[in-house]
Design a protein around this motif. Sequence first.
Motif, PDB file in Angstrom:
ATOM      1  N   LYS A 304      26.973 -11.666  51.096  1.00  0.00           N
ATOM      2  CA  LYS A 304      27.882 -10.733  51.681  1.00  0.00           C
ATOM      3  C   LYS A 304      27.221  -9.477  52.332  1.00  0.00           C
ATOM      4  O   LYS A 304      26.568  -9.006  51.089  1.00  0.00           O
ATOM      5  CB  LYS A 304      29.346 -10.478  51.020  1.00  0.00           C
ATOM      6  CG  LYS A 304      30.184 -11.579  51.227  1.00  0.00           C
ATOM      7  CD  LYS A 304      31.344 -11.593  50.366  1.00  0.00           C
ATOM      8  CE  LYS A 304      32.262 -12.609  50.290  1.00  0.00           C
ATOM      9  NZ  LYS A 304      33.416 -12.515  49.395  1.00  0.00           N
ATOM     10  N   ALA A 305      27.125  -8.918  53.409  1.00  0.00           N
ATOM     11  CA  ALA A 305      26.261  -7.672  53.753  1.00  0.00           C
ATOM     12  C   ALA A 305      26.844  -6.559  52.948  1.00  0.00           C
ATOM     13  O   ALA A 305      26.024  -5.627  52.567  1.00  0.00           O
ATOM     14  CB  ALA A 305      26.600  -7.335  55.304  1.00  0.00           C
ATOM     15  N   ASN A 326      30.940 -10.697  57.233  1.00  0.00           N
ATOM     16  CA  ASN A 326      29.720 -10.420  57.731  1.00  0.00           C
ATOM     17  C   ASN A 326      28.660 -10.883  56.713  1.00  0.00           C
ATOM     18  O   ASN A 326      28.596 -10.230  55.402  1.00  0.00           O
ATOM     19  CB  ASN A 326      29.575  -8.843  57.919  1.00  0.00           C
ATOM     20  CG  ASN A 326      28.572  -8.499  58.779  1.00  0.00           C
ATOM     21  OD1 ASN A 326      28.055  -9.048  59.661  1.00  0.00           O
ATOM     22  ND2 ASN A 326      28.075  -7.456  58.642  1.00  0.00           N
ATOM     23  N   TYR A 327      27.896 -11.838  57.195  1.00  0.00           N
ATOM     24  CA  TYR A 327      26.485 -12.407  56.156  1.00  0.00           C
ATOM     25  C   TYR A 327      25.506 -11.800  56.468  1.00  0.00           C
ATOM     26  O   TYR A 327      24.955 -11.946  57.523  1.00  0.00           O
ATOM     27  CB  TYR A 327      26.608 -13.863  55.853  1.00  0.00           C
ATOM     28  CG  TYR A 327      27.825 -14.149  55.191  1.00  0.00           C
ATOM     29  CD1 TYR A 327      28.144 -14.217  53.859  1.00  0.00           C
ATOM     30  CD2 TYR A 327      28.637 -14.917  55.839  1.00  0.00           C
ATOM     31  CE1 TYR A 327      29.176 -14.908  53.288  1.00  0.00           C
ATOM     32  CE2 TYR A 327      30.166 -15.544  55.533  1.00  0.00           C
ATOM     33  CZ  TYR A 327      30.300 -15.572  53.896  1.00  0.00           C
ATOM     34  OH  TYR A 327      31.200 -16.090  53.546  1.00  0.00           O
ATOM     35  N   VAL A 328      24.520 -11.288  55.443  1.00  0.00           N
ATOM     36  CA  VAL A 328      23.055 -11.283  55.581  1.00  0.00           C
ATOM     37  C   VAL A 328      22.439 -12.645  55.553  1.00  0.00           C
ATOM     38  O   VAL A 328      22.919 -13.720  54.646  1.00  0.00           O
ATOM     39  CB  VAL A 328      22.130 -10.453  54.781  1.00  0.00           C
ATOM     40  CG1 VAL A 328      20.879 -10.496  54.784  1.00  0.00           C
ATOM     41  CG2 VAL A 328      22.923  -9.125  54.657  1.00  0.00           C
ATOM     42  N   ASN A 341      14.368 -12.814  54.008  1.00  0.00           N
ATOM     43  CA  ASN A 341      15.615 -12.142  54.711  1.00  0.00           C
ATOM     44  C   ASN A 341      14.909 -11.683  55.986  1.00  0.00           C
ATOM     45  O   ASN A 341      14.001 -10.647  56.203  1.00  0.00           O
ATOM     46  CB  ASN A 341      15.771 -10.716  53.946  1.00  0.00           C
ATOM     47  CG  ASN A 341      16.610  -9.945  54.764  1.00  0.00           C
ATOM     48  OD1 ASN A 341      17.338 -10.097  55.742  1.00  0.00           O
ATOM     49  ND2 ASN A 341      16.562  -8.510  54.107  1.00  0.00           N
ATOM     50  N   THR A 345      22.425  -9.897  60.403  1.00  0.00           N
ATOM     51  CA  THR A 345      23.542 -10.317  59.814  1.00  0.00           C
ATOM     52  C   THR A 345      24.397 -11.238  60.885  1.00  0.00           C
ATOM     53  O   THR A 345      24.133 -11.091  61.968  1.00  0.00           O
ATOM     54  CB  THR A 345      24.461  -9.240  59.657  1.00  0.00           C
ATOM     55  OG1 THR A 345      24.761  -8.522  60.865  1.00  0.00           O
ATOM     56  CG2 THR A 345      23.917  -8.278  58.556  1.00  0.00           C
ATOM     57  N   ILE A 362      21.046  -5.816  59.473  1.00  0.00           N
ATOM     58  CA  ILE A 362      21.310  -5.247  58.243  1.00  0.00           C
ATOM     59  C   ILE A 362      20.774  -3.795  57.904  1.00  0.00           C
ATOM     60  O   ILE A 362      21.355  -2.930  57.368  1.00  0.00           O
ATOM     61  CB  ILE A 362      20.833  -6.164  56.647  1.00  0.00           C
ATOM     62  CG1 ILE A 362      21.468  -5.597  55.375  1.00  0.00           C
ATOM     63  CG2 ILE A 362      19.193  -6.315  56.574  1.00  0.00           C
ATOM     64  CD1 ILE A 362      23.105  -5.834  55.647  1.00  0.00           C
TER      65      ILE A 362
END
Length: 494
Positions: A304-305, A326-328, A341, A345, A362
């Motif tokens: 989760k961002a 909103n996810y990374v 990473n 997002t 992000i």
Amino acid sequence: MISLKSALAKPFAKRVYKKTQKWVNKPVETQEKVFKELIATASSTIFGKDHDFISINSYKDFVKRVPIRDYEALKPYVERVVAGEENILWKGKPIYFAKTSGTTSGSKYIPITKESMPSHVEAARNAILMYIHETGNAKFVDGKMIFLQGSPILTEQNGVQLGRLSGIVAHYVPKYLQKNRLPSWKTNCIDDWETKVDAIVEETLPEDMTIISGIPSWVQMYFEKLQHKTGKKVGDIFKNFNLFIFGGVNYEPYRAKFENLIGRKVDSIELYPASEGFFAYQDKQNEKGMLLQLNSGIFYEFVKADTFFDENPERITIKDVEVGINYVIIITTNAGLWAYNIGDTVMFTSTKPYRVIVSGRIKHFISAFGEHVIGKEVEQAMQEATVNSNIRVSEFTVAPQINPLEGLPYHEWFVEFENEPENISALAKKIDQSLQKQNSYYFDLIDGKVLQPLKITIVQKGGFQNYMKSIGKLGGQNKIPRLSNDRKIVDLLG
């Protein structure tokens, strides 16, 4: 009369559709299989030994042993691969490095292996085939197609070919498309972007263009040059142009401008490619979001961002994701990237099947006052404010104004208009209302008189292109960040 090529395209599209449905209908099992194969294949690599892959029997084990890393954190391993060492991140050596310009770390060297390369090519091909299967439209395969991309010239570093991803992919165009593809090799190799686009205009003008593809901001430049040269709409120059393929940025802020330049609506297919992998493509014309590629040698995790910068944020797999959060996005791939990473997002628009939209970066957000406004929110606000109007926006970016000459701080929107609205403050008010509606933190800050409503600063025509030119990033895969947490970009906008 139907050509042989378009006649063959339909059964081929049907076959690819059926093959895709097999993994679409078993998403969790497909990802578990990919995960196990990745761990097994890399257990004898240096990275695998350093992280005790041999004793990883579950995703839980993986989370314990392999921390999330960005490029900077993975760099010590990548440098050994670049130096020519084998079996570092993946078995053997990569076949390419995709060179990208990182914002903080200078050039990045992203490995592409013989296992990962096919998915870069197949996903783009499958996106077109899924479109043919859904619409029954295959006529365009007989026309000319163009992809605005980087130079295909590759160099070599310790036995590994090095270049831009789009340039690498150019070497894999199937034989049956070679004759249809523009620009020519010679034009594609031109380095200066403006010179290159001028050459592309000359080359494509006499042709029957049916597919045009590229990042919207750079395709827009091509369209404008076509229109300037001929005085005609793009759709009148290319009567059979009916499919626009794009990736890299949200098309919605450009859609009205494009339809005006083309003179009519055309179908579009959205792609989500990156040097690190081809993650998703639009598989349905009337569904929001792109089909996440679960069977392409990529294992996905999500954080989760709003918890990402916590001490120990929770990592989840696709089986636990929810729509609208909103996810990374974190990837582990058969190119040797582990819990990596990429900086994007995403939000899921559906979990049956798994479809995503890219919601931003992000690092690209505004939270100068605790509001955490993201790319998707500013783009939606601009879209809602200009829909059903004759206002057309060429480009925009947003930055905080922390120390105004008078009054409270605010968000400053730097906008380059195709045609300026008569009432700038009315447009600013509409955008602000949409942003307040979407983001409760922003609403609270306006409501609590911590911020005043946003203000628009007009950027002169060509201002964004001049900025990109001034930092050496005109063209190719480069794009303007939608928003920043500082004023480094906007201070350079003329």
